[in-house]
Design an enzyme around this catalytic site. Structure first.
Site, short mmCIF file in Angstrom:
data_model
loop_
_atom_site.label_atom_id
_atom_site.label_comp_id
_atom_site.label_asym_id
_atom_site.label_seq_id
_atom_site.Cartn_x
_atom_site.Cartn_y
_atom_site.Cartn_z
N HIS A 304 0.85 -1.19 0.00
CA HIS A 304 0.00 0.00 0.00
C HIS A 304 0.88 1.23 0.00
O HIS A 304 1.94 1.24 0.62
CB HIS A 304 -0.89 0.01 1.25
CG HIS A 304 -2.07 0.91 1.12
ND1 HIS A 304 -2.00 2.26 1.34
CD2 HIS A 304 -3.35 0.64 0.74
CE1 HIS A 304 -3.19 2.79 1.12
NE2 HIS A 304 -4.02 1.83 0.75
N ASP A 361 -7.89 -5.51 0.02
CA ASP A 361 -8.37 -6.41 -1.03
C ASP A 361 -7.99 -7.88 -0.80
O ASP A 361 -8.48 -8.75 -1.52
CB ASP A 361 -7.79 -5.97 -2.39
CG ASP A 361 -8.35 -4.62 -2.81
OD1 ASP A 361 -9.57 -4.46 -2.77
OD2 ASP A 361 -7.56 -3.73 -3.15
N1 CMC Z 1 3.99 -7.38 -4.79
C1 CMC Z 1 5.32 -7.37 -4.99
N2 CMC Z 1 6.09 -6.29 -4.83
C2 CMC Z 1 5.49 -5.17 -4.47
C3 CMC Z 1 4.11 -5.10 -4.23
C4 CMC Z 1 3.35 -6.27 -4.41
N3 CMC Z 1 2.04 -6.29 -4.19
N4 CMC Z 1 3.78 -3.84 -3.88
C5 CMC Z 1 4.91 -3.14 -3.90
N5 CMC Z 1 5.95 -3.94 -4.25
C6 CMC Z 1 7.38 -3.59 -4.32
C7 CMC Z 1 7.70 -2.83 -5.60
O1 CMC Z 1 8.02 -3.71 -6.64
C8 CMC Z 1 8.86 -1.98 -5.13
O2 CMC Z 1 9.99 -2.81 -5.09
P1 CMC Z 1 11.47 -2.22 -5.47
O3 CMC Z 1 11.80 -1.25 -4.39
O4 CMC Z 1 12.33 -3.43 -5.51
O5 CMC Z 1 11.31 -1.58 -6.81
C9 CMC Z 1 8.48 -1.62 -3.70
O6 CMC Z 1 7.65 -2.70 -3.24
C10 CMC Z 1 7.73 -0.31 -3.56
O7 CMC Z 1 6.62 -0.38 -4.44
P2 CMC Z 1 5.95 0.85 -5.14
O8 CMC Z 1 5.43 0.42 -6.46
O9 CMC Z 1 6.88 2.03 -5.11
O10 CMC Z 1 4.76 1.15 -4.15
P3 CMC Z 1 3.53 2.07 -4.43
O11 CMC Z 1 3.23 2.78 -3.18
O12 CMC Z 1 3.77 2.91 -5.65
O13 CMC Z 1 2.36 1.03 -4.81
C11 CMC Z 1 0.51 -0.41 -4.67
C12 CMC Z 1 1.29 0.72 -4.00
C13 CMC Z 1 -0.75 -0.67 -3.88
C14 CMC Z 1 0.11 0.03 -6.09
C15 CMC Z 1 1.40 -1.68 -4.73
O14 CMC Z 1 1.73 -2.09 -3.43
C16 CMC Z 1 0.75 -2.82 -5.51
O15 CMC Z 1 0.87 -2.85 -6.74
N6 CMC Z 1 0.01 -3.76 -4.82
C17 CMC Z 1 -0.67 -4.81 -5.51
C18 CMC Z 1 -2.01 -4.32 -6.03
C19 CMC Z 1 -2.99 -4.09 -4.89
O16 CMC Z 1 -3.17 -4.92 -4.03
N7 CMC Z 1 -3.68 -2.92 -4.94
C20 CMC Z 1 -4.67 -2.55 -3.95
C21 CMC Z 1 -4.19 -1.44 -3.08
S1 CMC Z 1 -5.17 -1.17 -1.60
C22 CMC Z 1 -6.77 -0.77 -2.09
C23 CMC Z 1 -6.87 0.27 -3.13
O17 CMC Z 1 -6.24 1.32 -3.09
O18 CMC Z 1 -7.66 0.05 -4.05
#
Ligand code: CMC
Length: 425
Positions: A304, A361
Protein backbone atom coordinates in the site's frame (compact mmCIF):
# COMPACT_ATOMS: atom_id res chain seq x y z
CA UNK A 1 2.99 32.83 14.32
CA UNK A 2 3.19 30.70 11.14
CA UNK A 3 6.15 28.32 11.21
CA UNK A 4 8.28 28.39 8.09
CA UNK A 5 11.03 26.37 6.43
CA UNK A 6 13.82 27.92 4.42
CA UNK A 7 14.66 26.88 0.90
CA UNK A 8 17.82 28.13 -0.79
CA UNK A 9 17.67 28.11 -4.59
CA UNK A 10 20.21 29.82 -6.85
CA UNK A 11 21.63 31.58 -3.82
CA UNK A 12 18.24 33.03 -2.92
CA UNK A 13 16.55 32.07 0.36
CA UNK A 14 12.79 31.86 0.48
CA UNK A 15 10.50 31.11 3.38
CA UNK A 16 7.95 28.32 2.89
CA UNK A 17 5.06 28.38 5.40
CA UNK A 18 4.50 25.07 7.21
CA UNK A 19 0.93 23.79 7.21
CA UNK A 20 0.01 21.50 10.11
CA UNK A 21 -2.93 19.11 10.46
CA UNK A 22 -4.78 18.31 13.68
CA UNK A 23 -2.90 15.01 14.05
CA UNK A 24 0.63 16.10 13.25
CA UNK A 25 0.66 15.99 9.42
CA UNK A 26 3.15 18.60 8.25
CA UNK A 27 3.42 20.09 4.79
CA UNK A 28 5.45 22.78 3.07
CA UNK A 29 3.18 25.33 1.47
CA UNK A 30 4.68 25.83 -1.99
CA UNK A 31 1.87 27.86 -3.51
CA UNK A 32 4.27 30.76 -4.22
CA UNK A 33 7.26 28.58 -5.21
CA UNK A 34 7.09 29.12 -8.97
CA UNK A 35 6.20 32.78 -8.73
CA UNK A 36 9.12 33.44 -6.35
CA UNK A 37 11.78 31.12 -7.81
CA UNK A 38 10.72 29.90 -11.27
CA UNK A 39 10.92 26.30 -9.99
CA UNK A 40 8.13 23.72 -9.79
CA UNK A 41 8.25 20.45 -7.84
CA UNK A 42 8.79 17.06 -9.51
CA UNK A 43 6.87 14.28 -7.73
CA UNK A 44 5.87 11.30 -9.92
CA UNK A 45 2.86 9.48 -8.50
CA UNK A 46 2.22 12.46 -6.17
CA UNK A 47 4.01 10.51 -3.44
CA UNK A 48 4.83 13.71 -1.51
CA UNK A 49 2.05 15.98 -2.73
CA UNK A 50 -0.98 17.11 -0.75
CA UNK A 51 -3.30 18.94 -3.17
CA UNK A 52 -5.83 19.79 -0.47
CA UNK A 53 -6.61 19.97 3.23
CA UNK A 54 -9.33 17.52 4.21
CA UNK A 55 -11.34 16.86 7.36
CA UNK A 56 -12.94 13.58 6.25
CA UNK A 57 -10.63 10.60 6.80
CA UNK A 58 -7.37 10.18 8.68
CA UNK A 59 -4.85 7.46 7.89
CA UNK A 60 -1.63 6.84 9.82
CA UNK A 61 0.09 4.26 7.66
CA UNK A 62 3.04 3.69 10.01
CA UNK A 63 0.77 2.69 12.86
CA UNK A 64 -2.08 1.07 10.91
CA UNK A 65 -4.68 3.65 11.98
CA UNK A 66 -7.79 4.60 9.99
CA UNK A 67 -10.49 6.99 11.22
CA UNK A 68 -13.62 8.32 9.53
CA UNK A 69 -14.38 11.84 10.81
CA UNK A 70 -12.33 11.01 13.91
CA UNK A 71 -13.99 7.65 14.70
CA UNK A 72 -11.71 4.56 14.67
CA UNK A 73 -12.60 2.18 11.87
CA UNK A 74 -12.70 -0.71 14.36
CA UNK A 75 -15.57 0.95 16.29
CA UNK A 76 -17.48 1.84 13.15
CA UNK A 77 -17.05 -1.69 11.78
CA UNK A 78 -18.21 -3.20 15.04
CA UNK A 79 -21.19 -0.97 15.76
CA UNK A 80 -22.15 1.04 12.69
CA UNK A 81 -23.95 0.32 9.44
CA UNK A 82 -23.16 1.36 5.89
CA UNK A 83 -25.91 3.97 5.63
CA UNK A 84 -24.88 5.47 8.97
CA UNK A 85 -21.27 5.58 7.73
CA UNK A 86 -22.35 7.24 4.49
CA UNK A 87 -24.08 9.99 6.47
CA UNK A 88 -21.09 10.38 8.78
CA UNK A 89 -18.63 10.76 5.92
CA UNK A 90 -20.78 13.17 3.94
CA UNK A 91 -22.14 15.36 6.71
CA UNK A 92 -19.37 15.05 9.30
CA UNK A 93 -21.37 13.80 12.30
CA UNK A 94 -22.97 10.53 13.33
CA UNK A 95 -26.66 10.85 12.42
CA UNK A 96 -29.32 11.06 15.08
CA UNK A 97 -32.00 8.37 14.96
CA UNK A 98 -34.31 10.81 13.20
CA UNK A 99 -31.68 11.87 10.64
CA UNK A 100 -30.82 8.26 9.89
CA UNK A 101 -34.42 7.19 9.42
CA UNK A 102 -35.10 10.17 7.13
CA UNK A 103 -31.92 9.41 5.17
CA UNK A 104 -32.89 5.72 4.82
CA UNK A 105 -36.40 6.72 3.72
CA UNK A 106 -34.84 9.09 1.17
CA UNK A 107 -32.67 6.26 -0.18
CA UNK A 108 -35.79 4.09 -0.54
CA UNK A 109 -37.57 6.89 -2.38
CA UNK A 110 -34.70 7.16 -4.85
CA UNK A 111 -34.06 3.48 -5.55
CA UNK A 112 -35.89 3.18 -8.89
CA UNK A 113 -34.32 4.13 -12.21
CA UNK A 114 -36.15 6.17 -14.81
CA UNK A 115 -37.54 3.62 -17.28
CA UNK A 116 -35.66 5.28 -20.16
CA UNK A 117 -32.42 4.92 -18.22
CA UNK A 118 -33.20 1.25 -17.70
CA UNK A 119 -33.30 0.87 -21.48
CA UNK A 120 -29.64 1.93 -21.66
CA UNK A 121 -28.70 -1.56 -20.48
CA UNK A 122 -30.12 -3.00 -23.69
CA UNK A 123 -27.38 -1.22 -25.64
CA UNK A 124 -24.59 -3.14 -23.90
CA UNK A 125 -23.35 -6.50 -25.19
CA UNK A 126 -24.30 -9.46 -22.97
CA UNK A 127 -20.72 -9.98 -21.79
CA UNK A 128 -20.04 -6.26 -21.20
CA UNK A 129 -18.06 -5.59 -18.04
CA UNK A 130 -20.32 -4.35 -15.20
CA UNK A 131 -17.77 -1.64 -14.26
CA UNK A 132 -18.13 -0.10 -17.73
CA UNK A 133 -21.92 -0.18 -17.42
CA UNK A 134 -21.77 1.29 -13.93
CA UNK A 135 -19.63 4.28 -14.85
CA UNK A 136 -21.55 4.97 -18.07
CA UNK A 137 -24.96 4.81 -16.43
CA UNK A 138 -23.98 6.82 -13.36
CA UNK A 139 -22.76 9.55 -15.71
CA UNK A 140 -25.99 9.27 -17.74
CA UNK A 141 -28.00 9.76 -14.55
CA UNK A 142 -27.14 13.44 -14.84
CA UNK A 143 -29.26 13.64 -18.02
CA UNK A 144 -32.30 12.65 -15.97
CA UNK A 145 -31.66 15.28 -13.31
CA UNK A 146 -30.66 18.44 -15.18
CA UNK A 147 -31.79 20.48 -12.18
CA UNK A 148 -28.99 18.87 -10.12
CA UNK A 149 -26.12 19.50 -12.52
CA UNK A 150 -25.41 22.79 -10.77
CA UNK A 151 -25.53 22.33 -7.01
CA UNK A 152 -26.56 25.61 -5.46
CA UNK A 153 -27.79 24.62 -2.00
CA UNK A 154 -27.24 22.01 0.65
CA UNK A 155 -30.73 20.66 -0.13
CA UNK A 156 -29.79 20.06 -3.77
CA UNK A 157 -26.57 18.38 -2.74
CA UNK A 158 -28.48 16.15 -0.30
CA UNK A 159 -30.87 15.11 -3.04
CA UNK A 160 -28.14 14.40 -5.60
CA UNK A 161 -26.11 12.44 -3.01
CA UNK A 162 -29.16 10.37 -2.00
CA UNK A 163 -29.99 9.61 -5.61
CA UNK A 164 -26.48 8.39 -6.36
CA UNK A 165 -26.02 6.33 -3.19
CA UNK A 166 -29.38 4.67 -3.72
CA UNK A 167 -29.30 4.18 -7.49
CA UNK A 168 -25.70 2.96 -7.66
CA UNK A 169 -26.92 -0.24 -6.00
CA UNK A 170 -29.79 -0.63 -8.47
CA UNK A 171 -27.49 0.04 -11.44
CA UNK A 172 -24.85 -2.37 -10.11
CA UNK A 173 -27.40 -5.17 -9.67
CA UNK A 174 -28.93 -4.50 -13.13
CA UNK A 175 -25.44 -4.64 -14.67
CA UNK A 176 -24.99 -8.09 -13.20
CA UNK A 177 -28.44 -9.28 -14.32
CA UNK A 178 -27.74 -7.98 -17.80
CA UNK A 179 -24.43 -9.87 -17.92
CA UNK A 180 -26.27 -13.06 -16.85
CA UNK A 181 -29.22 -12.62 -19.22
CA UNK A 182 -31.58 -12.54 -16.24
CA UNK A 183 -34.66 -10.32 -15.87
CA UNK A 184 -34.12 -7.16 -13.81
CA UNK A 185 -35.54 -7.31 -10.31
CA UNK A 186 -36.97 -3.98 -9.19
CA UNK A 187 -35.91 -2.81 -5.73
CA UNK A 188 -38.17 -3.53 -2.80
CA UNK A 189 -38.61 -0.49 -0.49
CA UNK A 190 -39.44 -2.75 2.45
CA UNK A 191 -35.85 -4.01 2.54
CA UNK A 192 -32.74 -2.47 4.09
CA UNK A 193 -30.02 -1.01 1.84
CA UNK A 194 -27.87 -4.16 1.78
CA UNK A 195 -30.71 -6.66 1.75
CA UNK A 196 -32.33 -4.82 -1.12
CA UNK A 197 -29.11 -5.08 -3.12
CA UNK A 198 -28.94 -8.85 -2.53
CA UNK A 199 -32.60 -9.11 -3.53
CA UNK A 200 -31.96 -7.27 -6.83
CA UNK A 201 -28.91 -9.47 -7.47
CA UNK A 202 -30.34 -12.87 -6.66
CA UNK A 203 -34.16 -12.95 -6.51
CA UNK A 204 -36.00 -14.26 -9.53
CA UNK A 205 -39.58 -13.23 -10.29
CA UNK A 206 -41.11 -16.39 -8.87
CA UNK A 207 -38.55 -16.93 -6.07
CA UNK A 208 -37.50 -14.11 -3.70
CA UNK A 209 -33.97 -14.44 -2.37
CA UNK A 210 -33.86 -14.58 1.39
CA UNK A 211 -30.31 -13.98 2.64
CA UNK A 212 -29.29 -14.81 6.20
CA UNK A 213 -28.83 -11.86 8.61
CA UNK A 214 -25.12 -12.79 8.72
CA UNK A 215 -24.83 -12.34 4.97
CA UNK A 216 -26.55 -8.94 5.12
CA UNK A 217 -24.32 -7.86 8.01
CA UNK A 218 -21.19 -9.01 6.15
CA UNK A 219 -22.18 -6.96 3.11
CA UNK A 220 -22.77 -3.89 5.27
CA UNK A 221 -19.33 -4.40 6.84
CA UNK A 222 -17.68 -4.82 3.44
CA UNK A 223 -19.23 -1.58 2.15
CA UNK A 224 -18.43 0.29 5.38
CA UNK A 225 -14.76 -0.67 5.24
CA UNK A 226 -14.53 0.54 1.64
CA UNK A 227 -16.43 3.79 2.23
CA UNK A 228 -13.44 6.14 2.18
CA UNK A 229 -9.67 6.19 2.23
CA UNK A 230 -8.64 9.83 1.80
CA UNK A 231 -6.69 10.93 -1.29
CA UNK A 232 -6.36 7.60 -3.12
CA UNK A 233 -6.33 7.54 -6.92
CA UNK A 234 -10.10 7.39 -7.48
CA UNK A 235 -10.86 9.98 -4.80
CA UNK A 236 -8.22 12.31 -6.24
CA UNK A 237 -9.75 11.76 -9.67
CA UNK A 238 -13.18 12.72 -8.37
CA UNK A 239 -11.73 15.83 -6.72
CA UNK A 240 -9.79 16.75 -9.83
CA UNK A 241 -12.81 16.41 -12.11
CA UNK A 242 -14.93 18.22 -9.51
CA UNK A 243 -12.41 21.08 -9.41
CA UNK A 244 -13.48 22.01 -12.96
CA UNK A 245 -17.00 22.47 -11.54
CA UNK A 246 -18.10 19.32 -13.35
CA UNK A 247 -21.32 17.93 -11.88
CA UNK A 248 -21.45 15.31 -9.14
CA UNK A 249 -22.71 12.53 -11.46
CA UNK A 250 -19.86 13.02 -13.94
CA UNK A 251 -17.27 13.38 -11.17
CA UNK A 252 -18.13 10.14 -9.36
CA UNK A 253 -18.40 8.36 -12.71
CA UNK A 254 -14.75 9.28 -13.32
CA UNK A 255 -13.95 7.83 -9.89
CA UNK A 256 -15.42 4.50 -11.01
CA UNK A 257 -13.09 4.48 -14.04
CA UNK A 258 -10.06 5.23 -11.88
CA UNK A 259 -11.04 2.53 -9.41
CA UNK A 260 -11.29 -0.16 -12.09
CA UNK A 261 -7.53 -0.71 -12.51
CA UNK A 262 -5.71 -3.69 -11.05
CA UNK A 263 -3.51 -1.58 -8.79
CA UNK A 264 -6.57 -0.02 -7.17
CA UNK A 265 -10.12 -1.44 -6.88
CA UNK A 266 -9.48 -4.15 -9.44
CA UNK A 267 -7.05 -5.81 -7.02
CA UNK A 268 -9.82 -7.72 -5.20
CA UNK A 269 -10.62 -9.68 -8.37
CA UNK A 270 -6.88 -10.12 -8.99
CA UNK A 271 -6.45 -11.72 -5.55
CA UNK A 272 -9.16 -14.31 -6.15
CA UNK A 273 -7.83 -15.15 -9.61
CA UNK A 274 -4.37 -15.63 -8.08
CA UNK A 275 -5.77 -17.88 -5.32
CA UNK A 276 -7.75 -19.90 -7.88
CA UNK A 277 -4.58 -20.32 -9.90
CA UNK A 278 -2.93 -21.87 -6.83
CA UNK A 279 -6.01 -23.98 -6.02
CA UNK A 280 -6.04 -25.35 -9.56
CA UNK A 281 -2.47 -26.55 -9.08
CA UNK A 282 -0.94 -24.24 -11.68
CA UNK A 283 1.62 -22.94 -9.15
CA UNK A 284 2.23 -23.51 -5.44
CA UNK A 285 2.15 -20.57 -2.99
CA UNK A 286 5.96 -20.67 -2.81
CA UNK A 287 6.24 -20.63 -6.59
CA UNK A 288 3.88 -17.64 -6.79
CA UNK A 289 6.02 -15.77 -4.27
CA UNK A 290 9.19 -16.61 -6.21
CA UNK A 291 7.65 -15.19 -9.40
CA UNK A 292 6.55 -12.09 -7.47
CA UNK A 293 10.10 -11.63 -6.17
CA UNK A 294 11.43 -11.97 -9.71
CA UNK A 295 9.00 -9.12 -10.51
CA UNK A 296 7.02 -11.19 -13.01
CA UNK A 297 3.84 -9.84 -11.39
CA UNK A 298 2.76 -8.30 -8.11
CA UNK A 299 1.29 -10.15 -5.17
CA UNK A 300 -2.27 -8.91 -5.45
CA UNK A 301 -3.84 -7.61 -2.23
CA UNK A 302 -0.42 -6.83 -0.78
CA UNK A 303 1.34 -3.50 -0.31
CA UNK A 304 0.00 0.00 0.00
CA UNK A 305 1.19 3.52 -0.73
CA UNK A 306 0.34 4.66 2.81
CA UNK A 307 0.27 1.57 5.04
CA UNK A 308 3.73 0.37 5.99
CA UNK A 309 2.16 -1.78 8.65
CA UNK A 310 -1.05 -3.83 8.77
CA UNK A 311 -3.97 -2.27 6.91
CA UNK A 312 -6.58 -2.24 9.71
CA UNK A 313 -9.31 -3.06 7.17
CA UNK A 314 -7.50 -6.27 6.20
CA UNK A 315 -7.40 -7.40 9.84
CA UNK A 316 -11.15 -6.82 10.23
CA UNK A 317 -11.99 -8.47 6.91
CA UNK A 318 -9.87 -11.53 7.64
CA UNK A 319 -11.76 -12.14 10.89
CA UNK A 320 -15.09 -11.35 9.24
CA UNK A 321 -14.39 -13.79 6.39
CA UNK A 322 -13.66 -16.52 8.94
CA UNK A 323 -16.82 -15.78 10.93
CA UNK A 324 -19.02 -15.59 7.85
CA UNK A 325 -17.84 -18.93 6.46
CA UNK A 326 -18.40 -20.48 9.87
CA UNK A 327 -21.90 -19.03 10.27
CA UNK A 328 -22.96 -19.93 6.74
CA UNK A 329 -21.48 -23.42 7.22
CA UNK A 330 -19.42 -22.94 4.05
CA UNK A 331 -15.91 -24.08 3.32
CA UNK A 332 -13.72 -22.07 1.00
CA UNK A 333 -10.35 -23.52 0.20
CA UNK A 334 -9.27 -20.09 -1.08
CA UNK A 335 -9.34 -18.89 2.55
CA UNK A 336 -6.76 -21.50 3.55
CA UNK A 337 -4.63 -20.68 0.53
CA UNK A 338 -4.82 -16.95 1.31
CA UNK A 339 -3.72 -17.54 4.90
CA UNK A 340 -0.81 -19.73 3.79
CA UNK A 341 0.27 -17.14 1.23
CA UNK A 342 0.04 -14.36 3.81
CA UNK A 343 2.09 -16.35 6.33
CA UNK A 344 4.80 -17.15 3.79
CA UNK A 345 4.97 -13.56 2.53
CA UNK A 346 5.15 -12.02 5.99
CA UNK A 347 8.12 -14.28 6.83
CA UNK A 348 9.97 -13.46 3.61
CA UNK A 349 12.66 -10.74 3.63
CA UNK A 350 11.42 -9.37 0.25
CA UNK A 351 8.08 -8.39 1.81
CA UNK A 352 9.50 -7.54 5.25
CA UNK A 353 12.14 -5.15 3.87
CA UNK A 354 9.59 -3.37 1.67
CA UNK A 355 6.99 -3.31 4.46
CA UNK A 356 4.39 -5.08 2.32
CA UNK A 357 1.34 -6.29 4.27
CA UNK A 358 -2.10 -7.56 3.23
CA UNK A 359 -4.32 -4.66 2.19
CA UNK A 360 -8.12 -4.29 2.12
CA UNK A 361 -8.37 -6.41 -1.03
CA UNK A 362 -6.59 -9.52 0.26
CA UNK A 363 -9.50 -11.06 2.19
CA UNK A 364 -12.47 -9.08 0.87
CA UNK A 365 -12.96 -11.45 -2.06
CA UNK A 366 -13.52 -14.38 0.32
CA UNK A 367 -16.49 -12.52 1.81
CA UNK A 368 -17.86 -11.65 -1.63
CA UNK A 369 -17.53 -15.27 -2.75
CA UNK A 370 -19.41 -16.40 0.35
CA UNK A 371 -22.19 -13.99 -0.70
CA UNK A 372 -22.17 -15.58 -4.20
CA UNK A 373 -21.00 -12.34 -5.82
CA UNK A 374 -19.15 -13.24 -9.04
CA UNK A 375 -15.55 -12.06 -9.50
CA UNK A 376 -16.48 -9.66 -12.33
CA UNK A 377 -18.60 -7.75 -9.85
CA UNK A 378 -15.85 -7.34 -7.21
CA UNK A 379 -14.69 -3.87 -8.32
CA UNK A 380 -18.34 -2.86 -8.67
CA UNK A 381 -18.86 -3.80 -5.02
CA UNK A 382 -15.87 -1.63 -4.11
CA UNK A 383 -17.44 1.24 -6.07
CA UNK A 384 -20.78 0.96 -4.24
CA UNK A 385 -18.89 1.12 -0.96
CA UNK A 386 -16.65 4.01 -2.00
CA UNK A 387 -19.52 6.19 -3.26
CA UNK A 388 -20.11 8.08 0.05
CA UNK A 389 -16.40 8.88 0.27
CA UNK A 390 -16.26 10.22 -3.29
CA UNK A 391 -19.38 12.31 -2.65
CA UNK A 392 -17.98 13.69 0.62
CA UNK A 393 -14.71 14.66 -1.10
CA UNK A 394 -16.51 16.20 -4.07
CA UNK A 395 -18.54 18.35 -1.66
CA UNK A 396 -15.49 19.37 0.35
CA UNK A 397 -13.83 20.41 -2.92
CA UNK A 398 -17.02 22.20 -4.00
CA UNK A 399 -17.30 24.15 -0.74
CA UNK A 400 -13.68 24.95 -0.07
CA UNK A 401 -11.57 25.03 -3.19
CA UNK A 402 -11.70 27.59 -5.89
CA UNK A 403 -8.67 26.41 -7.82
CA UNK A 404 -8.90 24.05 -10.76
CA UNK A 405 -6.45 21.11 -10.36
CA UNK A 406 -3.88 21.70 -13.02
CA UNK A 407 -0.40 20.26 -12.38
CA UNK A 408 2.70 21.36 -14.24
CA UNK A 409 5.28 19.17 -15.98
CA UNK A 410 8.96 19.01 -16.77
CA UNK A 411 8.95 18.98 -20.57
CA UNK A 412 11.49 16.54 -22.07
CA UNK A 413 10.44 16.50 -25.75
CA UNK A 414 11.86 17.98 -28.96
CA UNK A 415 13.12 21.54 -28.67
CA UNK A 416 11.86 23.04 -31.93
CA UNK A 417 11.28 21.61 -35.41
CA UNK A 418 9.99 22.91 -38.68
CA UNK A 419 6.88 21.22 -40.12
CA UNK A 420 7.77 18.74 -42.92
CA UNK A 421 5.23 18.23 -45.72
CA UNK A 422 3.99 14.61 -45.95
CA UNK A 423 5.77 13.84 -49.28
CA UNK A 424 9.12 14.86 -47.83
CA UNK A 425 9.06 12.69 -44.67
N1 CMC B 1 3.99 -7.38 -4.79
C1 CMC B 1 5.32 -7.37 -4.99
N2 CMC B 1 6.09 -6.29 -4.83
C2 CMC B 1 5.49 -5.17 -4.47
C3 CMC B 1 4.11 -5.10 -4.23
C4 CMC B 1 3.35 -6.27 -4.41
N3 CMC B 1 2.04 -6.29 -4.19
N4 CMC B 1 3.78 -3.84 -3.88
C5 CMC B 1 4.91 -3.14 -3.90
N5 CMC B 1 5.95 -3.94 -4.25
C6 CMC B 1 7.38 -3.59 -4.32
C7 CMC B 1 7.70 -2.83 -5.60
O1 CMC B 1 8.02 -3.71 -6.64
C8 CMC B 1 8.86 -1.98 -5.13
O2 CMC B 1 9.99 -2.81 -5.09
P1 CMC B 1 11.47 -2.22 -5.47
O3 CMC B 1 11.80 -1.25 -4.39
O4 CMC B 1 12.33 -3.43 -5.51
O5 CMC B 1 11.31 -1.58 -6.81
C9 CMC B 1 8.48 -1.62 -3.70
O6 CMC B 1 7.65 -2.70 -3.24
C10 CMC B 1 7.73 -0.31 -3.56
O7 CMC B 1 6.62 -0.38 -4.44
P2 CMC B 1 5.95 0.85 -5.14
O8 CMC B 1 5.43 0.42 -6.46
O9 CMC B 1 6.88 2.03 -5.11
O10 CMC B 1 4.76 1.15 -4.15
P3 CMC B 1 3.53 2.07 -4.43
O11 CMC B 1 3.23 2.78 -3.18
O12 CMC B 1 3.77 2.91 -5.65
O13 CMC B 1 2.36 1.03 -4.81
C11 CMC B 1 0.51 -0.41 -4.67
C12 CMC B 1 1.29 0.72 -4.00
C13 CMC B 1 -0.75 -0.67 -3.88
C14 CMC B 1 0.11 0.03 -6.09
C15 CMC B 1 1.40 -1.68 -4.73
O14 CMC B 1 1.73 -2.09 -3.43
C16 CMC B 1 0.75 -2.82 -5.51
O15 CMC B 1 0.87 -2.85 -6.74
N6 CMC B 1 0.01 -3.76 -4.82
C17 CMC B 1 -0.67 -4.81 -5.51
C18 CMC B 1 -2.01 -4.32 -6.03
C19 CMC B 1 -2.99 -4.09 -4.89
O16 CMC B 1 -3.17 -4.92 -4.03
N7 CMC B 1 -3.68 -2.92 -4.94
C20 CMC B 1 -4.67 -2.55 -3.95
C21 CMC B 1 -4.19 -1.44 -3.08
S1 CMC B 1 -5.17 -1.17 -1.60
C22 CMC B 1 -6.77 -0.77 -2.09
C23 CMC B 1 -6.87 0.27 -3.13
O17 CMC B 1 -6.24 1.32 -3.09
O18 CMC B 1 -7.66 0.05 -4.05
Amino acid sequence: MTKTAQLIIDGKTIELPIVEGTLGDRALDITRLRADTGFITYDPGYVNTGPCKSAITFVDGENGILRYRGYPIEQIADRGSFTETAWLLIFGQLPTRDQLSRFSAGLCAEELLHEDLRHHFEGFPPNGHPMAMLSAIINSLGCYHPDLLEIESRGEFYLAASKIISKVRTIAAFSYRKSMGLPFMYPNPALSYCRNFLHMMFSIPNRPYDPSPEAVRALSLFLTLHADHEQNCSCSTVRMVGSTQANLFASVSSGICALWGRLHGGANAGVVEMLEHIRDGESSPREVLEMVKQKKFRLMGFGHRIYKNFDPRAKILKRAAHDLLLKLGKLDELMDIAMELEQLALADPYFVERKLYPNVDFYSGIILRALNIPVQMFPVMFAIGRMPGWIAHWYEEHLETTKIHRPRQVYTGQVLRDYVPIDER
